[in-house]
Design an enzyme around this catalytic site. Structure first.
Site, mmCIF file in Angstrom:
data_model
loop_
_atom_site.group_PDB
_atom_site.id
_atom_site.type_symbol
_atom_site.label_atom_id
_atom_site.label_comp_id
_atom_site.label_asym_id
_atom_site.label_seq_id
_atom_site.Cartn_x
_atom_site.Cartn_y
_atom_site.Cartn_z
ATOM 1 N N ASP A 184 0.823 -1.198 0.000
ATOM 2 C CA ASP A 184 0.000 0.000 0.000
ATOM 3 C C ASP A 184 0.861 1.254 0.000
ATOM 4 O O ASP A 184 0.455 2.290 -0.540
ATOM 5 C CB ASP A 184 -0.992 0.004 1.167
ATOM 6 C CG ASP A 184 -0.325 -0.211 2.515
ATOM 7 O OD1 ASP A 184 0.639 -0.990 2.582
ATOM 8 O OD2 ASP A 184 -0.779 0.400 3.490
ATOM 9 N N GLY B 277 16.859 18.235 -13.188
ATOM 10 C CA GLY B 277 17.358 18.449 -14.543
ATOM 11 C C GLY B 277 18.366 17.408 -14.971
ATOM 12 O O GLY B 277 18.035 16.271 -15.255
ATOM 13 N N GLY B 278 19.627 17.833 -15.032
ATOM 14 C CA GLY B 278 20.668 16.954 -15.547
ATOM 15 C C GLY B 278 20.744 17.022 -17.063
ATOM 16 O O GLY B 278 19.981 17.733 -17.725
ATOM 17 N N TRP B 279 21.661 16.288 -17.634
ATOM 18 C CA TRP B 279 21.886 16.336 -19.081
ATOM 19 C C TRP B 279 20.622 16.016 -19.873
ATOM 20 O O TRP B 279 20.285 16.702 -20.831
ATOM 21 C CB TRP B 279 23.002 15.361 -19.444
ATOM 22 C CG TRP B 279 23.291 15.309 -20.915
ATOM 23 C CD1 TRP B 279 22.916 14.337 -21.798
ATOM 24 C CD2 TRP B 279 24.012 16.280 -21.677
ATOM 25 N NE1 TRP B 279 23.356 14.644 -23.064
ATOM 26 C CE2 TRP B 279 24.039 15.830 -23.019
ATOM 27 C CE3 TRP B 279 24.640 17.487 -21.359
ATOM 28 C CZ2 TRP B 279 24.668 16.538 -24.042
ATOM 29 C CZ3 TRP B 279 25.263 18.199 -22.374
ATOM 30 C CH2 TRP B 279 25.270 17.720 -23.695
ATOM 31 N N THR B 280 19.891 15.001 -19.438
ATOM 32 C CA THR B 280 18.738 14.538 -20.208
ATOM 33 C C THR B 280 17.507 15.413 -20.027
ATOM 34 O O THR B 280 16.706 15.562 -20.954
ATOM 35 C CB THR B 280 18.397 13.091 -19.810
ATOM 36 O OG1 THR B 280 19.556 12.266 -20.010
ATOM 37 C CG2 THR B 280 17.254 12.539 -20.645
ATOM 38 N N GLU C 37 21.779 22.134 -17.740
ATOM 39 C CA GLU C 37 22.856 21.906 -18.707
ATOM 40 C C GLU C 37 22.361 22.235 -20.122
ATOM 41 O O GLU C 37 21.816 21.385 -20.797
ATOM 42 C CB GLU C 37 23.329 20.462 -18.617
ATOM 43 C CG GLU C 37 23.818 20.071 -17.227
ATOM 44 C CD GLU C 37 24.373 18.659 -17.156
ATOM 45 O OE1 GLU C 37 24.836 18.113 -18.186
ATOM 46 O OE2 GLU C 37 24.352 18.085 -16.060
ATOM 47 N N TYR C 38 22.569 23.487 -20.596
ATOM 48 C CA TYR C 38 23.203 24.620 -19.939
ATOM 49 C C TYR C 38 22.447 25.883 -20.314
ATOM 50 O O TYR C 38 21.866 25.944 -21.409
ATOM 51 C CB TYR C 38 24.666 24.782 -20.395
ATOM 52 C CG TYR C 38 25.506 23.575 -20.121
ATOM 53 C CD1 TYR C 38 26.008 23.330 -18.848
ATOM 54 C CD2 TYR C 38 25.777 22.661 -21.139
ATOM 55 C CE1 TYR C 38 26.807 22.210 -18.602
ATOM 56 C CE2 TYR C 38 26.556 21.539 -20.888
ATOM 57 C CZ TYR C 38 27.062 21.313 -19.618
ATOM 58 O OH TYR C 38 27.818 20.198 -19.375
#
Length: 218
Positions: free
Chosen positions: A79, A109-112, A151-152
């Site tokens: 549950d 975020g991050g690169w992807t 980025e970025y």
């Protein structure tokens, strides 16, 4: 990126002199790497950054719902999983309970997943919406701060990401909106300790020129 904890006799102790020792834990560590949140040497770190939340619909959303809040570990129940109260986020809360000096930060975020930053930073209204969403996400999931990994700003990231010349100034304004909302939420919750706001800043010569380090620091 966090490595193996080792035995207790050789595991370093987190600093107590005001310095910080930060480890990033990636959501995908729970898969083929089989390095779980419970493997993190919480007593050796001051902060753990969890990577990543996504940027979507103008706010912060789960990056990997199953890993983040649904996967069950020993002691979890079905549950909790169906209510999005299990997964790595629950494990991070347990890690903090076991290590009261440890603070956790949600990295966004991050690169992807940086394609939405330019749009959320574009106007005062979009920045306020993003800040409100991300601060609620942070509090609702038991984190002590937010880490922005854009980025970025102004380009240089993943092909297809939206980028604008005004990203430079808007990035600073976005961080200000986040800090203001964090301060407001701290007051609302009567929390003694300030929420943490950090960035994964670009350092290459082609990217650092598009941010304002001094303004961001203030």
């Amino acid at each position: 990126d966090l490595g193996h904890a080792g035995d207790a006799s050789t595991t370093p102790v987190a600093p107590h002199d005001g310095s910080v020792l930060v480890g990033y834990y990636p959501a995908w560590g729970t898969y083929d790497r089989n390095f779980q949140v419970s493997d993190i040497p919480g007593g050796s770190l001051t902060h753990v950054n969890y990577a990543f939340a996504n940027v979507a619909n103008g706010g912060c959303v789960l990056g990997d719902a199953w890993a983040d809040v649904q996967k069950t570990f020993a002691g979890d129940s079905w549950d909790e999983s169906s209510a999005n109260q299990a997964g790595n986020f629950k494990q991070l809360r347990a890690l903090k309970n076991a290590n009261p000096a440890l603070r956790t930060i949600i990295s966004v975020g991050g690169w992807t997943w940086s394609g939405g930053f330019s749009d959320v930073a574009l106007s005062a209204d979009s920045r306020a919406k993003f800040a409100s969403s991300c601060v609620d996400f942070m509090v609702d999931n038991g984190f002590d701060g937010i880490d922005i990994d854009w980025e970025y700003p102004a380009g240089g990231g993943l092909d297809g990401n939206t980028a604008r010349p005004e990203d430079t100034k808007n990035y600073t304004l976005l961080l200000r909106a986040l800090r203001d909302r964090m301060t407001s939420k701290q007051t609302e919750l009567a929390r003694a300790e300030a929420f943490v706001l950090t960035v994964a800043a670009p350092a290459g010569p082609s990217t650092i020129q598009h941010i304002e380090p001094s303004a961001i620091a203030s």
